[in-house]
Design an enzyme around this catalytic site. Structure first.
Site, PDB file in Angstrom:
ATOM      1  N   ASP A  53     -47.600 -84.467  22.052  1.00 55.90           N
ATOM      2  CA  ASP A  53     -46.500 -85.407  22.450  1.00 55.90           C
ATOM      3  C   ASP A  53     -47.017 -86.820  22.161  1.00 55.90           C
ATOM      4  O   ASP A  53     -47.809 -87.300  22.867  1.00 55.90           O
ATOM      5  CB  ASP A  53     -46.117 -85.272  23.804  1.00 55.90           C
ATOM      6  CG  ASP A  53     -44.752 -86.113  24.235  1.00 55.90           C
ATOM      7  OD1 ASP A  53     -44.515 -87.168  23.297  1.00 55.90           O
ATOM      8  OD2 ASP A  53     -44.590 -86.082  25.468  1.00 55.90           O
ATOM      9  N   TYR A 142     -30.420 -93.422  22.085  1.00 58.40           N
ATOM     10  CA  TYR A 142     -30.877 -93.366  20.646  1.00 58.40           C
ATOM     11  C   TYR A 142     -30.751 -94.258  19.745  1.00 58.40           C
ATOM     12  O   TYR A 142     -31.818 -94.737  19.166  1.00 58.40           O
ATOM     13  CB  TYR A 142     -29.932 -92.047  19.979  1.00 58.40           C
ATOM     14  CG  TYR A 142     -30.631 -91.713  18.549  1.00 58.40           C
ATOM     15  CD1 TYR A 142     -31.828 -91.028  18.502  1.00 58.40           C
ATOM     16  CD2 TYR A 142     -29.962 -92.087  17.461  1.00 58.40           C
ATOM     17  CE1 TYR A 142     -32.239 -90.817  17.175  1.00 58.40           C
ATOM     18  CE2 TYR A 142     -30.387 -91.423  16.133  1.00 58.40           C
ATOM     19  CZ  TYR A 142     -31.477 -90.972  16.180  1.00 58.40           C
ATOM     20  OH  TYR A 142     -31.817 -90.425  14.651  1.00 58.40           O
ATOM     21  N   LYS A 146     -34.308 -96.750  18.549  1.00 62.33           N
ATOM     22  CA  LYS A 146     -34.411 -96.797  17.213  1.00 62.33           C
ATOM     23  C   LYS A 146     -34.445 -98.480  16.891  1.00 62.33           C
ATOM     24  O   LYS A 146     -35.375 -98.945  15.843  1.00 62.33           O
ATOM     25  CB  LYS A 146     -33.654 -96.267  16.147  1.00 62.33           C
ATOM     26  CG  LYS A 146     -33.687 -94.945  16.233  1.00 62.33           C
ATOM     27  CD  LYS A 146     -34.795 -94.447  15.792  1.00 62.33           C
ATOM     28  CE  LYS A 146     -34.956 -92.775  15.559  1.00 62.33           C
ATOM     29  NZ  LYS A 146     -36.163 -92.203  15.031  1.00 62.33           N
ATOM     30  N   THR A 172     -28.065 -86.967   6.699  1.00 64.22           N
ATOM     31  CA  THR A 172     -28.870 -86.271   5.574  1.00 64.22           C
ATOM     32  C   THR A 172     -28.759 -84.761   6.198  1.00 64.22           C
ATOM     33  O   THR A 172     -28.470 -84.289   7.270  1.00 64.22           O
ATOM     34  CB  THR A 172     -30.080 -86.552   5.843  1.00 64.22           C
ATOM     35  OG1 THR A 172     -30.737 -87.852   5.450  1.00 64.22           O
ATOM     36  CG2 THR A 172     -31.075 -85.766   4.632  1.00 64.22           C
TER      37      THR A 172
END
Length: 319
Positions: A53, A142, A146, A172
């Site tokens: 991790d 999220y 980022k 993608t």
């Protein structure tokens, strides 16, 4: 070293760097990754895997040229179930990878996302756009992970002279995606394979731009080898509404099911399309696989999976 190496994108990156004759150190804690994506590489002398991790201290012996940090849940079905782990891998995981890059004098590329633009008020999205993100909404874990990733990466570049690259990845798709990961394309194909109606949220007018994985990997490779440290959008600017996309999937699969509509999730982006001017001018990159061909390849991959995979439920995570 590639983190998130057993995931969809990470595994394709492992393949690419093996083909380029690199020694690849793959790292993944397997919380969303799958060893089946990279098991074909285990027999190679120039490939090794560490079950680790990256939110915890990282030690790698010997020399490192490049680090590609792709460890993170990437689909809403994952990061909504494990929000704290998602924040930790974006913050602590990135910090640890940057520290390793500094120690090893390695170049590092971090995988950011079009989600840093949130529900955009600018269309298409250029790298100069700062975004429209709800930091306390369900997607904030999220999006903000980022955005922090980008900030700390630039700080290491500016204050520690670490060679850094930042890629902003747009939608993608391709082989090795999980049918149950909650994103539009695998969800549509999975429902078609099971004979279920295709679920479109809202009225289906929201747009996405889908890039085939081979094109994305080429863009990542070119950015890593470039000398440009600011963020770069990599994605396919061919935009389509989700309603039209669902109809494309129905046509491809020959399914007779219908489209069903459900309420739009909170903070779901209404538009998503990359401006790839920088990628074209700086990297000489643009996508080459059109959506019809990419969808055909992806459908053939999903169709080839054992039928029990078609209805496999997402894994449960520890809180």
């Amino acid at each position: 070293m590639i983190t998130g190496a057993a995931g969809f994108l990470g595994s394709h990156l492992c393949d690419r760097f093996i083909r380029e004759d690199y020694h690849v150190i793959a790292m993944d804690n397997l919380i969303t990754g799958d060893l089946r994506n990279i098991e074909h590489l285990f027999k190679l002398e120039n490939f090794e895997f560490f079950h680790h991790d990256v939110s915890k201290f990282i030690h790698v012996a010997g020399h490192l040229d490049y680090i590609l940090h792709f460890a993170s849940p990437a689909s809403p079905i994952d990061y909504l179930k494990i929000p704290i782990q998602t924040l930790k891998v974006g913050a602590l995981g990135t910090h640890n990878c940057l520290g390793l890059a500094k120690e090893k004098k390695a170049r590092i590329l971090v995988a950011s996302t079009s989600e840093v633009y949130g529900d955009p008020l600018v269309h298409p999205q250029t790298e100069e756009y700062w975004g429209n993100v709800n930091p306390v909404g369900p997607r904030g874990v999220y999006d903000e992970a980022k955005r922090f990733m980008e900030s700390i990466t630039m700080a290491y570049h500016t204050y520690h002279n670490v060679e850094t690259r930042i890629i902003r990845i747009f939608n993608t798709y391709g082989p090795r995606m999980r049918l149950n990961d909650g994103r539009a394309l695998p969800a549509f194909i999975g429902q078609a394979l099971r004979g279920e109606d295709l679920t479109v949220f809202g009225d289906g007018s929201q747009t996405r731009s889908f890039c085939y994985v081979d094109d994305l990997v080429e863009g990542i490779y070119r950015l890593l080898m470039s000398d440009y440290a600011q963020p770069v959008n990599i994605g396919n600017p061919n935009e389509i509404s989700l309603k039209d996309f669902a109809e494309e999937v129905l046509k491809l699969t020959g399914s007779s099911v219908k489209i069903s509509y459900k309420p739009l999730p909170v903070d779901d982006p209404k538009q998503r399309r990359p401006d790839i001017t920088k990628a074209k001018s700086l990297l000489g990159w643009e996508p080459t696989v059109d959506r019809a061909e990419g969808l055909k390849r992806t459908y053939e991959y999903f169709k080839s999976l054992p039928k029990e995979e078609w209805s496999r439920q997402p894994k449960e995570f520890k809180k």
